[in-house]
Scaffold this motif. Structure first.
Motif, PDB file in Angstrom:
ATOM      1  N   LYS B  40       0.829  -1.215   0.000  1.00 12.31           N
ATOM      2  CA  LYS B  40       0.000   0.000   0.000  1.00 12.31           C
ATOM      3  C   LYS B  40       0.863   1.264   0.000  1.00 12.31           C
ATOM      4  CE  LYS B  40      -2.141  -1.069   3.888  1.00 12.31           C
ATOM      5  NZ  LYS B  40      -1.421  -2.305   4.271  1.00 12.31           N
ATOM      6  N   SER B  41       1.826   1.298   0.927  1.00 10.82           N
ATOM      7  CA  SER B  41       2.706   2.478   0.976  1.00 10.82           C
ATOM      8  C   SER B  41       3.558   2.563  -0.281  1.00 10.82           C
ATOM      9  CB  SER B  41       3.622   2.416   2.194  1.00 10.82           C
ATOM     10  OG  SER B  41       2.868   2.569   3.372  1.00 10.82           O
ATOM     11  N   THR B  42       3.940   1.398  -0.788  1.00  8.83           N
ATOM     12  CA  THR B  42       4.715   1.391  -2.028  1.00  8.83           C
ATOM     13  C   THR B  42       3.943   2.094  -3.131  1.00  8.83           C
ATOM     14  OG1 THR B  42       5.763  -0.666  -1.368  1.00  8.83           O
ATOM     15  CG2 THR B  42       5.885  -0.098  -3.693  1.00  8.83           C
ATOM     16  N   PHE B  84       1.779  11.520   4.600  1.00  5.95           N
ATOM     17  CA  PHE B  84       2.703  10.426   4.869  1.00  5.95           C
ATOM     18  C   PHE B  84       2.253   9.527   6.029  1.00  5.95           C
ATOM     19  CE2 PHE B  84       5.245  13.376   2.507  1.00  5.95           C
ATOM     20  CZ  PHE B  84       6.116  12.592   1.781  1.00  5.95           C
ATOM     21  N   GLN B  85       2.613   8.243   5.898  1.00  7.89           N
ATOM     22  CA  GLN B  85       2.370   7.311   7.004  1.00  7.89           C
ATOM     23  C   GLN B  85       3.259   7.674   8.191  1.00  7.89           C
ATOM     24  OE1 GLN B  85       2.864   3.142   6.037  1.00  7.89           O
ATOM     25  NE2 GLN B  85       2.156   2.492   8.059  1.00  7.89           N
ATOM     26  N   TYR B  86       4.518   8.034   7.902  1.00  5.79           N
ATOM     27  CA  TYR B  86       5.443   8.437   8.967  1.00  5.79           C
ATOM     28  C   TYR B  86       6.021   9.820   8.642  1.00  5.79           C
ATOM     29  CZ  TYR B  86       5.263   3.398   9.804  1.00  5.79           C
ATOM     30  OH  TYR B  86       4.832   2.118  10.038  1.00  5.79           O
ATOM     31  N   LEU B 169      -3.818   9.443   1.074  1.00  9.96           N
ATOM     32  CA  LEU B 169      -3.609   9.447   2.526  1.00  9.96           C
ATOM     33  C   LEU B 169      -3.136   8.074   2.961  1.00  9.96           C
ATOM     34  CD1 LEU B 169      -5.898  11.667   1.876  1.00  9.96           C
ATOM     35  CD2 LEU B 169      -6.276  11.605   4.322  1.00  9.96           C
ATOM     36  N   ASP B 170      -1.889   8.012   3.408  1.00  6.84           N
ATOM     37  CA  ASP B 170      -1.303   6.721   3.765  1.00  6.84           C
ATOM     38  C   ASP B 170      -1.450   6.475   5.262  1.00  6.84           C
ATOM     39  OD1 ASP B 170       0.030   4.343   3.822  1.00  6.84           O
ATOM     40  OD2 ASP B 170       1.963   5.135   3.110  1.00  6.84           O
ATOM     41  N   GLU B 171      -2.372   5.585   5.610  1.00 11.92           N
ATOM     42  CA  GLU B 171      -2.569   5.194   7.016  1.00 11.92           C
ATOM     43  C   GLU B 171      -2.703   6.403   7.933  1.00 11.92           C
ATOM     44  OE1 GLU B 171      -2.297   1.831   8.248  1.00 11.92           O
ATOM     45  OE2 GLU B 171      -1.352   0.783   6.564  1.00 11.92           O
ATOM     46  N   THR B 172      -3.470   7.371   7.482  1.00 11.32           N
ATOM     47  CA  THR B 172      -3.617   8.573   8.293  1.00 11.32           C
ATOM     48  C   THR B 172      -4.293   8.262   9.621  1.00 11.32           C
ATOM     49  OG1 THR B 172      -3.624   9.971   6.357  1.00 11.32           O
ATOM     50  CG2 THR B 172      -4.677  10.871   8.298  1.00 11.32           C
TER      51      THR B 172
HETATM   52 MG   LIG Z   1       2.282   1.255   4.790  1.00 13.70          MG
END
Ligand SMILES: [Mg+2]
Ligand SMILES: Nc1ncnc2c1ncn2[C@@H]1O[C@H](COP(=O)(O)OP(=O)(O)O)[C@@H](O)[C@H]1O
Lengths: 485, 259
Positions: B40-42, B84-86, B169-172
Motif C-alpha cells: 500500500k505504501s509502495t 505520509f504514514q510516517y 492518505l497513507d494510514e492517516t
Molecule cells: Mg504502509
C-alpha cells in the motif's frame, strides 16, 4: 544504487556547486612592497603608518621572538608549507597615500568596490544604525559615522589611526589579551600587522550604533594581517560585526588576524563575524588561508559573546576564545561553519574559567558538503578558583553527502569539583525523507536543502544582529546554490 | 484523473507491485485496504515519486500525464498530495516557513493568486482549527517533537491549505484515538468535492466509518485482488484478510478485478 548515494552524486553536488559572488578584482594602482619578510620590511610598514618609535620596537620584539617559533601542526587540516618570503606584507592603493580626509577624496573605484559588495560607504546610503570601517588590503579606506559616535564618546577608527591618535589606550591594551608570542600566527601578526579596527566605548555608554569592519583582500600575492582591538570600559555595551571577501584566484592567500577584546567590569561585547573569504574551487585550487587568533578577557560581571558564520576560506584555523577572568563573567560562542568543495575548517573555541560563578555556552553547527573536512575543536577549562563555574556545549554536525567529514575534538579540564560541564554532540545527514517531504510539497530540491540547512543553523542565526541574520541566511543560500533546472 | 494500468514497480530493486490497475475519477473517494506488507505504501510512494521507487512496467497517468516522467515536486505542483504514514521532522524549519515555500511554489505553478503573509497566516490558522491543532504549532519546526497524532493532523492541515486535486492518505488513521480520528475525518470530508479525488490507504476499516468511500479495493501480493463498494470493508472486518488471500476465495478474488 542506494538512495543516499544517488542523492550524493546528483542533487547535492549540483546544489553545492555554486559561484563565488565576491570574486572580482578591483583595478587600482597599488603601492606594494616586494615579497619577503625581514626587519627592514617591518621598519617600512611602521614608517608608512607614521608610527611612534614604541610601536616599531614592539613589532621588532615580536618579530625576533617569532623567528624562534614553529608553525603549529596539530590542527585537522593539510596544506603545503606557506612560503612566507614569497608574499608581500604591505599593499595599499596609491590613492590612499595622502590619507583622504573625507569620502569625497577617496578613489571612486574603491567606493564602487564596497558598493558592489553591498557595503555602500556614503552614510546616507548605508544601513541605518551601522557604522563601517572599510579595510582594503593593508589600509583602512574610510570609517563612517565617526563624528556621530564621537558625540557619545565612542572611538571607532582604524588601528593605524589609533596608534597615532590614542597611543595611551593602544599601548595599554595591545597584546594584553593575545601576547606577542602567543602562537606562531599571532607572533607573525604582531610583527607585520597592517590594518584593522580600534574601538573604545567609555564607561557606562551603550554604543548608539552597530559597528562593523569590512575586510577586502584585493592585490595578488599579498598577505593580510588584520589587527583589531576592542575595549569596552566598565558597564558599557557594544555590538560589532566583521565581514570579509576576496577575489577568486588560483593561488592561496594568507589572512592572519589577531582580534583582542577587553570587557572591563560589567561591560558586554557582542562580536559577530560573517566570513566569506574565497574558498577555492571544486578541486581545492586557490582560496584564502584564514589563520586567526581571537580572544577576549571578561572581567567581573562582564560578558563576551562570539557569533561566527564561516562559509569561506580554503583553510580556517580559528578559535575565538573567552578568558572568564572576573567573577560572574559570561562567555558565549555560537558558530556555523559550512565547508564544501575541498575546504578544510578546524574551528571552535576555548572557554577558560578563572573566576567564580562564571558561565559559558558553546553552540557549534558544522555543515560539510563535497569532499570537505569540518572539525570542531573546543576547550573548556575550569581553573582552581572557578567555584560553581558552568559550561554547556552543544556541537552538531550535518553532512551533505558521504565524501565529506565531520570531526569533534572536545577537551575538558576541570580543576574545581563544583564546576559543571555538559556536552552534547550529534551528527546527522540531510535525509532522503526530509528532502522528499519538501519535494512532495512542491518545493524544489535546491530550496529544500537551503531551508533544511538554515533550520539546522537557526539557534546561531538568532544570535546575529537582526540586519545581518538575513544576510547570513542569504549567504548560506548562495553558498549552497547550484545550477539545478 | 488517475489512471493506473498494469503497474509494476520495485523498491530498491525488489519487485513489489505486480500488475496493479486502478482508476480514480474526479469526485470519487477510493479506499485501498490490505494486510501489512502488501504494498500500500509502495503504491503511494511510487505515485508521489520517492527515490528508489521505480516503475518497471505499465503506467500511471495523472490528468493524462505519465507520472514516471515527472519529478516529485512537479507532481505536487500538478496537485498530487501525499499525507505520509510516517511524517518526518525538519528541525528548525518552522511549519509556517515550510507552508509558505510549499504554497508559493504550488499556487504559482497552478496559476492561482499568491497569498500575502496576512492571508497565509489567516488561512493557516483556520486550517489548524479545522484539525484541532493549536496555532502555536505553526511556529514550531515541521513535526519537530510532535506526538504521533499531532504529526498526522499536521499532514491534514497542510493538505487543507494546499487544496490538492488528488490526495493520497497513507494510514492517516493509525496512531489516532477516536476523537482525533473524527477530527481528521471531518477535515478530509471537508475537502470532498466534485473536482477532487481522494485515495485512502488503510489497514483498518474504522476510518471508513467516518470517511465513507465510494469504492473499496483490496491489495495483496502487489495486485488488487478484489474491488467493491463500501460494504466490502465491512465484510473484510468480519472475515479478516485471510478470507480473500487464502483458501477458495483467493483465486476468485484475483480474477474479480474491476479497474
Ligand atoms: Mg504502509
Ligand atoms: N525501502 C525498502 N527496501 C526494500 N523493501 C522494502 C522497502 N520498503 C518496503 N519494502 C517492502 O515492500 C513490501 C511492501 O511494503 P509497504 O508498501 O510498506 O506495505 P504496506 O504499506 O502495505 O504495509 C514489504 O515486503 C516491504 O518489506
Amino acid at each position: 544504487m542506494s538512495s543516499q548515494a544517488e542523492l550524493d552524486n546528483s542533487e547535492l553536488d549540483r546544489v553545492i556547486r555554486s559561484e563565488y559572488e565576491a570574486g572580482f578584482t578591483t583595478l587600482v594602482e597599488s603601492d606594494t612592497l616586494p615579497p619577503g619578510l625581514n626587519e627592514d620590511v617591518i621598519r617600512v610598514i611602521s614608517a608608512k603608518k607614521e608610527e611612534p618609535e614604541w610601536m616599531l620596537e614592539w613589532r621588532l620584539e615580536a618579530y625576533r621572538h617569532w623567528q624562534t617559533m614553529q608553525e603549529p601542526n596539530w590542527a585537522h587540516v593539510q596544506y603545503p608549507p606557506v612560503d612566507l618570503n614569497a608574499i608581500s606584507y604591505y599593499s595599499a592603493p596609491k590613492s590612499m597615500e595622502d590619507r583622504p580626509k573625507s569620502l569625497d577624496e577617496v578613489d571612486p573605484e574603491l567606493l564602487e568596490t564596497y558598493k558592489k559588495l553591498g557595503i555602500p560607504l556614503h552614510e546616507q546610503e548605508m544601513l541605518a544604525g551601522v557604522a563601517v570601517d572599510a579595510v582594503f588590503d593593508s589600509v583602512s579606506v574610510a570609517t563612517t559615522f565617526k563624528s556621530k559616535l564621537a558625540e557619545a564618546g565612542v572611538i571607532f577608527c582604524s588601528i593605524s589611526e589609533a596608534v597615532r591618535e590614542h597611543p595611551e589606550l593602544v599601548r595599554k591594551y595591545l597584546g594584553s589579551v593575545v601576547p606577542k608570542g602567543d602562537n606562531y600566527f599571532a607572533g607573525l601578526n604582531s610583527a607585520v600587522f597592517t590594518d584593522g579596527s580600534f574601538v573604545y566605548i567609555p564607561k557606562g555608554v551603550r554604543c548608539p550604533m552597530e559597528l562593523s569592519t569590512y575586510f577586502r583582500i584585493n592585490e595578488a600575492n599579498t598577505g593580510q594581517f588584520e589587527r583589531t582591538l576592542i575595549v569596552a570600559d566598565e558597564g558599557s555595551y557594544v555590538s560589532y560585526l566583521e565581514g570579509c571577501t576576496a577575489p577568486q584566484r588560483d593561488e592561496n592567500q594568507l589572512h592572519a588576524a589577531v582580534v583582542e577584546l577587553v570587557a572591563l567590569p560589567g561591560a558586554e561585547i557582542k562580536y559577530s563575524t560573517v566570513q566569506n573569504w574565497y574558498p577555492g574551487d571544486e578541486d581545492g585550487k586557490g582560496g584564502i588561508y584564514n589563520f586567526v587568533t581571537k580572544r577576549g578577557v571578561a572581567h567581573d560581571h562582564a560578558k563576551i559573546s562570539w557569533t561566527q558564520v564561516e562559509t569561506g576560506s580554503a583553510i580556517t584555523w580559528k578559535y575565538p576564545s573567552v578568558v572568564l577572568r572576573g567573577d560572574h563573567s559570561v562567555g558565549e560562542f555560537y558558530s556555523v561553519a559550512l565547508t564544501r568543495h575541498a575546504q578544510q575548517a578546524d574551528t571552535g573555541t576555548k572557554m577558560i574559567h578563572l573566576g567564580k560563578n562564571t558561565k559559558s555556552t558553546i553552540v557549534s553547527k558544522g555543515i560539510s558538503a563535497g569532499k570537505s573536512s569540518n572539525a570542531y575543536r573546543g576547550l573548556v577549562r575550569m581553573g582552581p578558583r572557578a567555584e560553581n563555574a558552568r559550561n554547556f556545549t552543544q556541537c552538531d554536525s550535518l553532512l551533505l553527502g558521504d565524501r565529506c567529514g565531520a570531526h569533534t575534538f572536545p577537551y575538558i579540564e576541570s580543576k574545581h569539583p563544583s564546576a559543571t560541564i555538559e556536552h552534547e554532540a550529534t551528527t546527522s545527514k540531510v535525509s532522503d525523507d526530509q528532502l522528499f517531504l519538501c519535494r512532495q510539497r512542491g518545493i524544489d530540491p535546491e530550496k529544500a536543502i537551503s531551508m533544511i540547512v538554515n533550520g539546522f543553523c537557526k539557534e546561531v542565526f538568532k544570535e546575529l544582529p537582526m540586519e545581518f541574520a538575513v544576510e547570513a541566511g542569504k549567504l548560506l543560500e548562495v553558498s549552497l546554490e547550484g545550477a539545478v533546472g | 484523473m488517475l489512471e493506473i494500468r498494469d503497474l509494476h514497480a520495485s523498491v530498491a530493486g525488489q519487485p513489489i507491485l505486480k500488475g496493479l490497475n486502478l482508476t480514480v475519477k474526479p469526485g470519487e473517494v477510493h479506499a485501498i485496504m490490505g494486510p501489512n506488507g502488501s504494498g500500500k505504501s509502495t503504491l503511494a510512494n511510487v505515485l508521489a515519486g520517492r527515490d528508489n521507487y521505480e516503475i518497471t512496467g505499465g503506467e500511471a497517468l495523472f490528468d493524462g500525464k505519465s507520472l514516471g516522467d515527472l519529478e516529485p515536486e512537479e507532481r505536487a505542483q500538478l496537485g498530487l498530495f501525499l499525507a505520509f504514514q510516517y511524517p518526518v521532522e525538519i528541525p528548525g524549519v518552522s511549519n509556517m516557513e515550510f507552508l509558505k515555500a510549499a504554497l508559493e511554489s504550488v499556487r504559482a505553478a497552478q496559476g492561482k493568486e499568491e497569498w500575502d503573509s496576512v492571508t497565509l497566516l489567516r488561512k493557516a490558522r483556520e486550517a489548524c482549527k479545522q484539525v484541532d491543532l493549536d496555532a502555536q504549532f505553526l511556529k514550531r519546526g515541521v513535526n519537530e517533537g510532535f506526538s504521533g497524532g499531532e504529526k498526522k493532523r499536521n499532514e491534514i492541515m497542510q493538505m487543507l491549505l494546499m487544496e490538492p486535486k488528488l490526495a493520497l492518505l497513507d494510514e492517516t488513521d493509525s496512531g489516532l484515538d477516536i476523537d482525533a480520528l473524527q477530527t481528521v475525518a471531518k477535515g478530509v470530508n471537508s475537502l470532498r468535492g466534485p473536482e477532487r479525488g481522494i485515495v485512502l490507504v488503510t489497514h483498518y476499516q474504522r476510518l471508513l466509518d467516518y470517511i465513507v468511500p465510494d469504492f473499496v479495493h483490496v491489495l495483496s501480493g502487489g495486485k488488487i485482488i478484489k474491488s467493491g463498494g463500501k460494504e466490502l470493508a465491512l465484510e473484510l472486518e468480519q472475515h479478516g484478510y485471510g478470507w480473500l488471500t487464502s483458501g477458495d476465495n483467493g483465486d476468485n478474488g484475483k480474477k474479480d478485478q474491476t479497474a
